[in-house]
Design a protein around this motif. Structure first.
Motif, short mmCIF file in Angstrom:
data_model
loop_
_atom_site.label_atom_id
_atom_site.label_comp_id
_atom_site.label_asym_id
_atom_site.label_seq_id
_atom_site.Cartn_x
_atom_site.Cartn_y
_atom_site.Cartn_z
N GLN A 225 35.64 38.53 41.02
CA GLN A 225 36.57 38.98 42.05
C GLN A 225 36.73 40.49 41.96
O GLN A 225 36.34 41.11 40.97
CB GLN A 225 37.93 38.29 41.88
CG GLN A 225 38.55 38.50 40.50
CD GLN A 225 39.83 37.72 40.32
OE1 GLN A 225 40.65 37.64 41.23
NE2 GLN A 225 40.00 37.12 39.15
N GLU A 231 41.57 46.44 44.74
CA GLU A 231 42.65 45.77 45.46
C GLU A 231 43.77 46.75 45.77
O GLU A 231 44.32 46.75 46.89
CB GLU A 231 43.19 44.60 44.64
CG GLU A 231 42.19 43.47 44.41
CD GLU A 231 42.00 42.58 45.64
OE1 GLU A 231 42.51 42.93 46.73
OE2 GLU A 231 41.33 41.55 45.52
N ILE A 256 32.05 46.12 45.59
CA ILE A 256 31.77 44.70 45.84
C ILE A 256 30.28 44.41 45.66
O ILE A 256 29.89 43.42 45.02
CB ILE A 256 32.22 44.30 47.26
CG1 ILE A 256 33.75 44.39 47.38
CG2 ILE A 256 31.76 42.87 47.59
CD1 ILE A 256 34.26 44.18 48.80
N ASN A 278 33.63 38.93 51.55
CA ASN A 278 34.70 39.87 51.89
C ASN A 278 34.21 40.79 53.00
O ASN A 278 33.18 41.46 52.85
CB ASN A 278 35.07 40.69 50.64
CG ASN A 278 36.32 41.53 50.84
OD1 ASN A 278 36.49 42.17 51.87
ND2 ASN A 278 37.18 41.53 49.84
#
Length: 310
Positions: A225, A231, A256, A278
């Motif tokens: 993740q 984030e 990512i 994503n």
């Protein structure tokens, strides 16, 4: 220039094979450090004793139970007596002119809070290679970098922890390094500096980043993740706190795609596909499409092979 004083902070955990090399590169500086603080993060090898045996007069060894590199760096900064703190990882080294270059940047750009230089990577075989940094300015005397996300999104990061200096007041304002995060503590600090401070940069190569250090957490267990720094950056973008949103999105997309590549390397194709799902990842369209296709193809081949074996 010699009136500018630096404290060097070196976090240490089981680096017997290289800590002396790092410290010797500090001792060889033309602009001598006012003090060197080695923070031993609960080492179980003889690396702390090697630090002591080296006998450098301006060196302090600070010990703590194992809490991670972020806690070690934070503790070193707290103990620092100088206004400027230079970080050096125990794996890495400096050229003899690193601190002199940083002093020049401090003098030229006193309004900045972070000062950094370009670096080279050192492979396991001892080969030195230039980092692939997409710089937009090559002024030899240095300049103020106002496009961190653009540079970092289009190549290697413009600096590492071993090629930067921070003003201690700025460090405290940025909140130091996040403790307890599994990956990306360094990038978390870089992002905060890019958002809330000013970065003075030299394109001269004054730092050497040694690859292939044993025990890399990323190599053993790639994250499935986004790391917390990514984030937080996405939240900052959403809240209107980021000026160059397109480049910041591209920066997160680079992260990512890098995580997806790590998962593919470990044959974790499902996790790679989840990461690539994503929508931000599409800000790097070529990388996104390549890793997506690779994940799908290899996942399919794995299932077919498993079926044949059964």
């Amino acid at each position: 220039m010699n009136t500018i004083q630096f404290t060097v902070v070196i976090p240490l955990y089981n680096k017997s094979e290289c800590i002396v090399r790092a410290l010797q590169s500090v001792h060889a500086q033309h602009h001598q450090a006012a003090e060197i603080i080695v923070v031993d993060d609960g080492s179980t090898d003889d690396s702390p004793q090697k630090v002591i045996d080296l006998g450098l007069p301006n060196l302090r060894l600070v010990r703590q139970t194992n809490q991670g590199v972020s806690a070690a760096r934070n503790k070193g900064v707290k103990a620092a007596s100088s206004d400027y703190v230079a970080f050096l990882d125990a794996d890495d080294t400096w050229s003899p002119f690193f601190l002199a270059r940083m002093a020049e940047l401090v003098q030229r750009f006193p309004q900045a809070g972070l000062f950094a230089s370009r670096y080279q990577k050192v492979l396991d075989n001892g080969e030195y290679i230039d980092a692939k940094i997409a710089l937009t300015n090559w002024a030899p005397e240095g300049y103020e970098m106002d496009n961190y996300f653009e540079v970092a999104a289009n190549g290697d990061l413009p600096f590492t922890m071993s090629s930067l200096v921070v003003d201690k007041t700025t460090f405290n304002q940025l909140g130091g390094f996040p403790v307890g995060e599994w990956m990306g503590e360094d990038q978390s600090f870089y992002v905060q500096a890019a958002l809330k401070s000013r970065i003075a940069y030299s394109p001269a190569i004054e730092s050497f980043y040694f690859l292939g250090a044993p025990g890399s957490a990323c190599d053993k267990a790639p994250p499935t993740q986004l790391c917390p720094f990514a984030e937080r950056l996405l939240s900052a973008i959403k809240n209107g706190e980021v000026a160059h949103t397109a480049m910041a999105h591209k920066y997160v997309a680079t992260h990512i795609c890098d995580l997806a590549k790590r998962n593919i390397k470990h044959r974790l194709y499902g996790q790679a596909l989840q990461l690539l799902a994503n929508p931000v990842a599409r800000a790097k369209p070529l990388h996104w499409s390549a890793y997506l296709m690779l994940s799908v193809c290899r996942s399919t081949l794995s299932r077919v092979s498993f079926g044949l074996i059964r």
